[in-house]
Design a protein around this motif. Structure first.
Motif, mmCIF file in Angstrom:
data_model
loop_
_atom_site.group_PDB
_atom_site.id
_atom_site.type_symbol
_atom_site.label_atom_id
_atom_site.label_comp_id
_atom_site.label_asym_id
_atom_site.label_seq_id
_atom_site.Cartn_x
_atom_site.Cartn_y
_atom_site.Cartn_z
ATOM 1 N N ALA A 158 -36.746 -41.464 70.938
ATOM 2 C CA ALA A 158 -38.244 -41.546 71.442
ATOM 3 C C ALA A 158 -38.805 -40.465 70.522
ATOM 4 C CB ALA A 158 -38.115 -40.745 72.661
ATOM 5 N N GLY A 162 -40.937 -37.760 70.837
ATOM 6 C CA GLY A 162 -41.645 -36.869 71.934
ATOM 7 C C GLY A 162 -42.658 -36.001 71.369
ATOM 8 N N ALA A 163 -43.649 -35.694 72.336
ATOM 9 C CA ALA A 163 -44.593 -34.988 71.790
ATOM 10 C C ALA A 163 -44.297 -33.582 71.419
ATOM 11 C CB ALA A 163 -45.942 -34.913 73.050
ATOM 12 N N ASP A 164 -44.941 -32.914 70.746
ATOM 13 C CA ASP A 164 -45.000 -31.666 69.943
ATOM 14 C C ASP A 164 -45.854 -30.771 70.901
ATOM 15 O OD1 ASP A 164 -42.587 -32.199 68.414
ATOM 16 O OD2 ASP A 164 -44.364 -32.863 66.900
ATOM 17 N N LEU A 193 -34.102 -32.078 72.092
ATOM 18 C CA LEU A 193 -32.948 -31.652 71.140
ATOM 19 C C LEU A 193 -32.491 -30.393 71.274
ATOM 20 C CD1 LEU A 193 -33.148 -34.585 68.678
ATOM 21 C CD2 LEU A 193 -31.498 -34.439 70.669
ATOM 22 N N LYS A 225 -31.485 -28.611 65.007
ATOM 23 C CA LYS A 225 -31.566 -29.535 66.452
ATOM 24 C C LYS A 225 -30.053 -29.752 66.642
ATOM 25 C CE LYS A 225 -36.062 -31.572 65.912
ATOM 26 N NZ LYS A 225 -37.007 -31.834 67.105
ATOM 27 N N MET A 283 -31.497 -39.972 70.457
ATOM 28 C CA MET A 283 -32.766 -39.807 70.787
ATOM 29 C C MET A 283 -33.688 -40.481 69.637
ATOM 30 S SD MET A 283 -33.565 -37.514 73.041
ATOM 31 C CE MET A 283 -35.283 -36.685 72.598
ATOM 32 N N VAL A 289 -42.660 -35.678 77.956
ATOM 33 C CA VAL A 289 -41.282 -34.839 77.213
ATOM 34 C C VAL A 289 -40.695 -34.001 78.396
ATOM 35 C CG1 VAL A 289 -40.749 -32.867 75.684
ATOM 36 C CG2 VAL A 289 -42.245 -34.444 75.088
ATOM 37 N N GLY A 302 -30.259 -37.914 66.341
ATOM 38 C CA GLY A 302 -31.744 -37.763 66.200
ATOM 39 C C GLY A 302 -32.234 -38.657 65.278
ATOM 40 N N PHE A 303 -33.739 -38.734 65.181
ATOM 41 C CA PHE A 303 -34.480 -39.489 64.188
ATOM 42 C C PHE A 303 -35.580 -38.476 63.739
ATOM 43 C CE2 PHE A 303 -34.059 -44.208 64.211
ATOM 44 C CZ PHE A 303 -32.957 -43.991 65.353
ATOM 45 N N ALA A 304 -35.801 -38.771 62.367
ATOM 46 C CA ALA A 304 -36.866 -37.811 61.671
ATOM 47 C C ALA A 304 -37.954 -38.971 61.267
ATOM 48 C CB ALA A 304 -36.295 -37.031 60.776
ATOM 49 N N ALA A 305 -39.058 -38.784 61.919
ATOM 50 C CA ALA A 305 -40.206 -39.635 61.352
ATOM 51 C C ALA A 305 -40.945 -38.705 60.551
ATOM 52 C CB ALA A 305 -40.892 -39.976 62.834
ATOM 53 N N GLU A 306 -40.958 -39.156 59.051
ATOM 54 C CA GLU A 306 -41.483 -38.013 58.069
ATOM 55 C C GLU A 306 -42.515 -39.068 57.320
ATOM 56 O OE1 GLU A 306 -41.000 -35.153 58.395
ATOM 57 O OE2 GLU A 306 -39.259 -34.985 59.475
ATOM 58 N N PRO A 333 -41.591 -28.770 75.205
ATOM 59 C CA PRO A 333 -40.262 -28.446 74.905
ATOM 60 C C PRO A 333 -39.865 -29.376 73.995
ATOM 61 C CG PRO A 333 -40.526 -29.307 77.076
ATOM 62 C CD PRO A 333 -41.999 -29.484 76.694
ATOM 63 N N ASP A 334 -38.971 -28.718 73.000
ATOM 64 C CA ASP A 334 -38.132 -29.649 72.045
ATOM 65 C C ASP A 334 -36.938 -29.757 72.694
ATOM 66 O OD1 ASP A 334 -36.258 -30.443 70.139
ATOM 67 O OD2 ASP A 334 -37.761 -29.731 68.586
ATOM 68 N N LYS A 386 -34.060 -30.566 60.030
ATOM 69 C CA LYS A 386 -33.920 -31.123 61.403
ATOM 70 C C LYS A 386 -32.362 -31.333 62.038
ATOM 71 C CE LYS A 386 -38.476 -33.230 61.855
ATOM 72 N NZ LYS A 386 -39.465 -34.106 61.853
#
Ligand code: CTP
Length: 401
Positions: A274, A276-278, A307, A344, A272, A255, A325-329, A304-305, A340
């Motif tokens: 990707a 990213g790891a949280d 966005l 973001k 975005m 990230v 952005g994308f939201a994977a839920e 780091p976040d 988000k």
């Protein structure tokens, strides 16, 4: 592949052993929905037959016999005027010379002279011929006349020599064709950055923490942006995918790498995609953690976040006019995505239900709802990641208008 669907492509094939590979190109173009008319030179007919091409395009393949046939005087003019693009692949040194000098002694060169569409050539020639001053001068002449050139590549040549002269692979030529067709697309003149793949957060020199993201949606977005005429930078984590032809590729792992890469960029839009790891390990072990030392306790910290970092007022500079952005839920899709979208600072977010088998990570399709900072949500039906990418690109173009 909607960029090719309904397009009329004229494919000129000249006398090189790579002519057999051009059959694969004709097949790929046809499968993508293009109407492909092939013209073979006499020399090409020594390597392949018109039937080879007719079999893959479902259309008559023309030869020099047609130059002197019944339709003669209209054929070349019609072919050259109705095509969206004339592709000559493989293009020999001889045909390059003829094109550069405006010669018109066979159906292909006559058609090229009469053509009003752009021309793309994929040179193919053996040992040293490409770098001969005559060929280089012809190449330069053609380029100053806006002829597009794809390749040639370096590698094994038919003579057994190694060098520059191999025709690009059909899949790469296809990429160049898409760029040629997309030049006046809805994102012409715009720069788009797409991030793709799951980040890798190192534990030690061998192990990483990552996620199931395959990068497919991000790569499809990069291709869709190129098809729309954009200049594209693809910031990607390691994936098994081949980046689309024409994208500038920046390879990252973590990230932090991705954020650093983005802090060096500005663009009309950032997408975005990707994952990213949280969380990431607080300490990265310098040496490989050994089994004999017992089970490690890996302490994690917030990664780091990206966005949020980019939209923070401390960033001081708005690097992107539009941010997506994308939201994977896996639950509460719309509520979480909407949160988000706001937190973001996005223009819109593609909410992606990853609990379904046919959507989300590693599959070919996605089921997406688009939520906008201003405007009503749009739920897209189940569709391929390529189609979803095209929809997202249309919205980016609309916001950039
Ligand atoms: N993202 C980011 N930086 C991260 C993680 C994610 O910028 N460290 C971006 C993703 O690229 C995506 C958006 O934030 O566009 C949402 O990612 P998602 O994983 O769905 O959400 P998270 O921010 O990780 O939040 P949560 O853990 O609550 O799902």
């Amino acid at each position: 592949m909607s960029i090719l669907s309904g397009k009329h492509i004229l494919l000129g094939v000249t006398g090189s052993i790579a002519a057999y590979k051009a059959a694969d190109l004709a097949s790929k173009l046809t499968q993508a929905g293009a109407q492909v008319d092939v013209i073979l030179t006499n020399a090409a007919e020594k390597f392949v037959t018109p039937l080879t091409y007719q079999s893959v395009t479902g259309r008559k393949a023309y030869t020099d016999k047609d130059l002197w046939g019944d339709e003669a005087h209209v054929l070349h003019v019609n072919l050259g005027k109705t095509a969206d693009l004339l592709v000559i692949a493989p293009c020999t040194a001889d045909t390059m010379a003829k094109l550069a000098h405006g010669m018109a002694d066979n159906l292909l060169t006559v058609t090229a002279l009469a053509a009003t569409c752009p021309i793309l050539i994929a040179p193919a020639m053996d040992g040293g011929m490409f770098y001969h001053p005559a060929t280089q001068a012809n190449l330069q002449t053609l380029q100053t006349r806006s002829v597009l050139v794809a390749g040639p590549a370096a590698g094994h040549l038919a003579s057994g020599l190694k060098g520059v002269g191999r025709m690009l692979e059909p899949i790469e030529i296809l990429g160049h064709i898409r760029i040629a067709l997309g030049k006046k697309g809805i994102l012409a003149g715009k720069k788009i950055i797409v991030t793709a793949g799951g980040t890798q957060e190192a534990i030690d020199p061998v192990r990483v923490i990552t996620n199931h993201s395959s990068g497919k949606q991000g790569y499809a977005l990069a291709q869709a942006a190129l098809d729309a005429g954009a200049k594209v930078t693809l910031i990607t984590t390691p994936t098994a995918l081949t980046p689309p032809v024409g994208a500038e590729v920046i390879r990252v792992k973590s990230v932090q790498d991705m954020l650093d890469a983005l802090l060096n960029e500005t663009a009309d839009a950032l997408i975005m995609a990707a994952a990213g790891a949280d969380f990431r390990p607080v300490h990265v072990a310098k040496d490989k953690l050994k089994k004999r030392d017992g089970i490690p306790q890996i302490q994690l910290e917030a990664a780091p976040d990206i966005l949020k970092a980019l939209s923070s007022p401390n960033e001081g500079k708005k690097r992107f006019n539009v941010t997506v952005g994308f939201a994977a839920e896996s639950r509460d899709l719309l509520a979480n995505a909407s949160e988000k979208l706001k937190s973001k600072g996005l223009d819109f977010i593609a909410a992606n239900d990853i609990s379904a088998n046919d959507a989300g990570f590693a599959v070919e399709t996605n089921r997406i709802t688009l939520l906008f900072a201003t405007g009503t949500p749009e739920t897209l039906p189940l569709m391929s990641k390529h189609d979803a990418a095209e929809k997202i690109i249309e919205h980016v173009a609309r916001l950039l208008e």
